[in-house]
Design a protein around this motif. Structure first.
Motif, mmCIF file in Angstrom:
data_model
loop_
_atom_site.group_PDB
_atom_site.id
_atom_site.type_symbol
_atom_site.label_atom_id
_atom_site.label_comp_id
_atom_site.label_asym_id
_atom_site.label_seq_id
_atom_site.Cartn_x
_atom_site.Cartn_y
_atom_site.Cartn_z
ATOM 1 N N ASP A 1 3.863 0.879 -9.576
ATOM 2 C CA ASP A 1 4.480 1.975 -8.838
ATOM 3 C C ASP A 1 5.991 1.856 -8.965
ATOM 4 O O ASP A 1 6.528 0.758 -9.085
ATOM 5 N N SER A 2 6.665 2.996 -8.937
ATOM 6 C CA SER A 2 8.137 2.953 -8.978
ATOM 7 C C SER A 2 8.734 3.874 -7.941
ATOM 8 O O SER A 2 8.053 4.591 -7.279
ATOM 9 N N PHE B 1 0.790 -1.223 0.000
ATOM 10 C CA PHE B 1 0.000 0.000 0.000
ATOM 11 C C PHE B 1 0.826 1.278 0.000
ATOM 12 O O PHE B 1 0.281 2.346 -0.214
ATOM 13 N N THR B 2 2.106 1.185 0.264
ATOM 14 C CA THR B 2 2.947 2.372 0.396
ATOM 15 C C THR B 2 3.477 2.791 -0.962
ATOM 16 O O THR B 2 4.192 2.034 -1.616
ATOM 17 N N TYR B 3 3.120 3.991 -1.390
ATOM 18 C CA TYR B 3 3.537 4.488 -2.694
ATOM 19 C C TYR B 3 4.941 5.085 -2.640
ATOM 20 O O TYR B 3 5.346 5.657 -1.624
ATOM 21 N N GLY B 4 5.662 4.939 -3.741
ATOM 22 C CA GLY B 4 6.967 5.570 -3.886
ATOM 23 C C GLY B 4 8.106 4.826 -3.225
ATOM 24 O O GLY B 4 9.236 5.296 -3.221
ATOM 25 N N ILE B 5 7.826 3.660 -2.650
ATOM 26 C CA ILE B 5 8.870 2.836 -2.037
ATOM 27 C C ILE B 5 8.742 1.435 -2.608
ATOM 28 O O ILE B 5 7.663 0.838 -2.580
ATOM 29 N N CYS B 6 9.861 0.920 -3.138
ATOM 30 C CA CYS B 6 9.870 -0.408 -3.749
ATOM 31 C C CYS B 6 10.967 -1.261 -3.120
ATOM 32 O O CYS B 6 11.829 -0.762 -2.393
ATOM 33 N N TYR B 7 10.922 -2.547 -3.446
ATOM 34 C CA TYR B 7 11.914 -3.505 -2.963
ATOM 35 C C TYR B 7 13.321 -2.996 -3.256
ATOM 36 O O TYR B 7 13.605 -2.503 -4.345
#
Length: 129
Positions: free
Chosen positions: A128-129, A30-36
């Motif tokens: 998302d990225s 659910f958190t936007y702007g943060i990826c693996y």
């Protein structure tokens, strides 16, 4: 953890790199702007303060409509597609899917599978990225 506007928070697993930098070690739902594998800093409340280095990974998120008659079949179809493609993924409550798109990964085949169910209002998806 990451804070949303309504006060809801998602717990993110991290790996400590230095005293003040952490690498995200999970697939955010659910958190936007943060990826693996993004590198973040946290504040004194253990909330993400900033993203200091993007990893190049993207997150494909799918939310199956829980009440839709085809939900179970879609779950199986999507699970098979991401597993066959060798994509790291996580399910939450059987209706939320988070898929890691590592740098260079072309999501076109998976997106193609998502388009018809999305038009039928059986799921929602985004990258998302």
């Amino acid at each position: 953890m990451s804070d949303r506007q309504d006060g809801w928070r998602e717990q993110l697993w991290t790996r400590q790199l230095t005293a003040d930098r952490f690498e995200v070690a999970c697939l955010p739902f659910f958190t936007y702007g943060i990826c693996y594998r993004d590198v973040v800093t946290i504040d004194s409340n253990h909330l993400v303060a900033s993203v200091v280095q993007k990893s190049g990974h993207r997150t494909l998120r799918v939310a199956l409509v829980a009440e839709h008659q085809d939900r179970d079949q879609l779950h199986e179809l999507l699970h098979d597609k991401v597993a066959t493609a060798g994509l790291a993924h996580e399910w939450l409550q059987g209706t939320y899917l988070s898929v890691d798109l590592s740098p260079g990964t072309d999501p076109a085949a998976l997106v193609e599978v998502l388009e018809a169910p999305a038009r039928a209002s059986a799921l929602h998806w985004e990258i998302d990225s």
